[in-house]
Design an enzyme around this catalytic site. Structure first.
Site, PDB file in Angstrom:
ATOM      1  N   LYS A 181       0.883  -1.074   0.064  1.00  0.00           N
ATOM      2  CA  LYS A 181      -0.137   0.033   0.363  1.00  0.00           C
ATOM      3  C   LYS A 181       0.978   1.119  -0.143  1.00  0.00           C
ATOM      4  O   LYS A 181       1.901   1.302   1.061  1.00  0.00           O
ATOM      5  CB  LYS A 181      -0.907   0.038   1.254  1.00  0.00           C
ATOM      6  CG  LYS A 181      -1.688   1.314   1.307  1.00  0.00           C
ATOM      7  CD  LYS A 181      -2.825   1.250   2.541  1.00  0.00           C
ATOM      8  CE  LYS A 181      -3.533   2.411   2.664  1.00  0.00           C
ATOM      9  NZ  LYS A 181      -4.434   2.393   3.664  1.00  0.00           N
ATOM     10  N   LYS A 234      -2.205  -1.445  -3.883  1.00  0.00           N
ATOM     11  CA  LYS A 234      -3.292  -0.167  -3.867  1.00  0.00           C
ATOM     12  C   LYS A 234      -2.245   0.782  -3.832  1.00  0.00           C
ATOM     13  O   LYS A 234      -1.191   1.141  -3.298  1.00  0.00           O
ATOM     14  CB  LYS A 234      -3.848   0.121  -2.710  1.00  0.00           C
ATOM     15  CG  LYS A 234      -4.675   0.876  -2.196  1.00  0.00           C
ATOM     16  CD  LYS A 234      -5.189   0.783  -0.882  1.00  0.00           C
ATOM     17  CE  LYS A 234      -6.027   2.012  -0.456  1.00  0.00           C
ATOM     18  NZ  LYS A 234      -6.545   1.796   0.809  1.00  0.00           N
TER      19      LYS A 234
HETATM   20  C1  PBG Z   1      -7.176   3.634   5.574  1.00  0.00           C
HETATM   21  C2  PBG Z   1      -7.490   3.429   4.160  1.00  0.00           C
HETATM   22  C3  PBG Z   1      -7.402   4.380   3.231  1.00  0.00           C
HETATM   23  C4  PBG Z   1      -7.991   3.755   2.078  1.00  0.00           C
HETATM   24  C5  PBG Z   1      -8.418   2.484   2.334  1.00  0.00           C
HETATM   25  N1  PBG Z   1      -8.380   2.246   3.738  1.00  0.00           N
HETATM   26  C6  PBG Z   1      -6.971   5.639   3.196  1.00  0.00           C
HETATM   27  C7  PBG Z   1      -5.522   6.135   3.682  1.00  0.00           C
HETATM   28  O1  PBG Z   1      -4.729   4.971   4.001  1.00  0.00           O
HETATM   29  O2  PBG Z   1      -5.102   7.179   4.040  1.00  0.00           O
HETATM   30  C8  PBG Z   1      -8.021   4.478   0.696  1.00  0.00           C
HETATM   31  C9  PBG Z   1      -8.959   3.967  -0.276  1.00  0.00           C
HETATM   32  C10 PBG Z   1      -9.483   4.757  -1.441  1.00  0.00           C
HETATM   33  O3  PBG Z   1      -8.793   5.966  -1.614  1.00  0.00           O
HETATM   34  O4  PBG Z   1     -10.556   4.580  -2.305  1.00  0.00           O
HETATM   35  N2  PBG Z   1      -6.377   2.957   6.418  1.00  0.00           N
END
Ligand code: PBG
Length: 310
Positions: A181, A234
């Site tokens: 991520k 992601k």
């Molecule tokens: C938070 C989380 C995020 C997303 C999914 N889980 C945001 C972040 O890490 O700040 C983002 C998903 C998206 O942008 O559609 N744990």
């Protein structure tokens, strides 16, 4: 001829629909930067889930939008058996039992700091966060979650969560690890939806540097050894090379998340009359599958399922 020689086929059963839930009854609050996507109350969520499942979508990823007054430094509300998320899970498992409910494990929706882990003096406390994440996962499993999805990027959390789930008898609850991520700027609309942006600093000390590819292999190796059942990459489209890398690196199912900013870009161009939303949505989803993804998280899951059914 083209159908006969097509190498990649998209189906509704590839999709997971991310959904935002808020308090109330009969409520739908559209998210400004994500046209067509709303935060919804539990009753509306059940309606959306029923529709998605009817179209062949197999999973729903739940994200709660909490009132600021329920947020604190340790995210205590995440453990409340009658909390918003827990009630949403129970309603979904009661009304649409075959739909896979996937819950997010991270502190940010519950944290007054807006970070995924505990913060002290501006630093993220990796190891001290692990027991909190493990308890959160157990609380979600108790409410009926089928898959818990740690998105926090703390090191060692997959093992901590697996042990805690097993100790509590939730051996059948799977872990979808947000494995690679990246510290991406494409999460903006999501943070608007949950009002969950970090209050200070950024997430670069725990989410990955977009410049790194080898590091993704390390993360995959670690999460696999710790007991992850699925590996998630992601964001999606800017990281297709990492999806392909993951596919070649592991025999676990590979998931990809087409994140809020990616979806917002498609919708914005469509609204301006610059792109054909439906065609571009299906093209991006096909690209994920071609790159090697088995599971695709997309805000366009219902739209795409409807298009594929035509
Ligand atoms: C938070 C989380 C995020 C997303 C999914 N889980 C945001 C972040 O890490 O700040 C983002 C998903 C998206 O942008 O559609 N744990």
């Amino acid at each position: 001829m083209r159908a006969l020689v097509r190498e990649t086929t998209l189906t509704a059963s590839d999709f997971v629909l991310p959904a935002f839930v808020e308090e109330g009854v009969n409520r739908r609050t559209e998210i400004g930067s994500m046209p067509g996507v709303s935060r919804v109350s539990v009753d509306e969520l059940v309606r959306d889930a029923t529709e998605a499942y009817g179209l062949g979508v197999k999973g729903l990823a739940l994200f709660p939008a909490l009132d600021e007054s329920l947020k604190d430094a340790t995210g205590r509300e995440s453990l409340n058996p009658d909390g918003l998320l827990q009630r949403a899970i129970r309603a979904l498992k009661r009304e649409v039992p075959e739909l896979l409910v996937i819950t997010d494990v991270a502190l940010d929706p519950y944290s007054s700091d807006g970070h995924d882990g505990l913060v002290r003096d501006g630093r993220i406390l990796n190891d001290e966060t692990l027991p909190l994440l493990a308890s959160m996962a157990v609380a979600q499993a108790e409410a009926g979650a089928d898959v818990v999805a740690p998105s926090d990027m703390m090191d060692g959390r997959v093992e901590a969560i697996r042990e805690a789930l097993d100790d509590e008898g939730f051996t059948d609850v799977a872990i979808c690890s947000y494995c690679a991520k990246y510290a991406s700027s494409f999460y903006g609309p999501f943070r608007e939806a949950l009002d969950s942006a970090p209050k200070s600093g950024d997430k670069k000390t725990y989410q990955m540097d977009p410049a790194n590819r080898r590091e993704a292999v390390r993360e995959i190796e670690l999460d696999e050894a710790e007991g992850a059942d699925w590996i998630l990459i992601k964001p999606g489209l800017p990281y297709l090379d990492v999806v392909r890398l993951a596919r070649e690196q592991t025999h676990l199912p590979v998931a990809v998340y087409q994140v809020s900013g990616e979806f917002a870009m498609l919708k914005a161009a469509f609204r301006n009359g610059w792109l054909d939303y439906e065609a571009c949505l299906l093209e991006t989803l096909t690209a994920f599958k071609r790159a090697g993804a088995d599971i695709i998280f997309t805000y366009g899951a219902v739209d795409a399922a409807r298009l594929l059914a035509r």
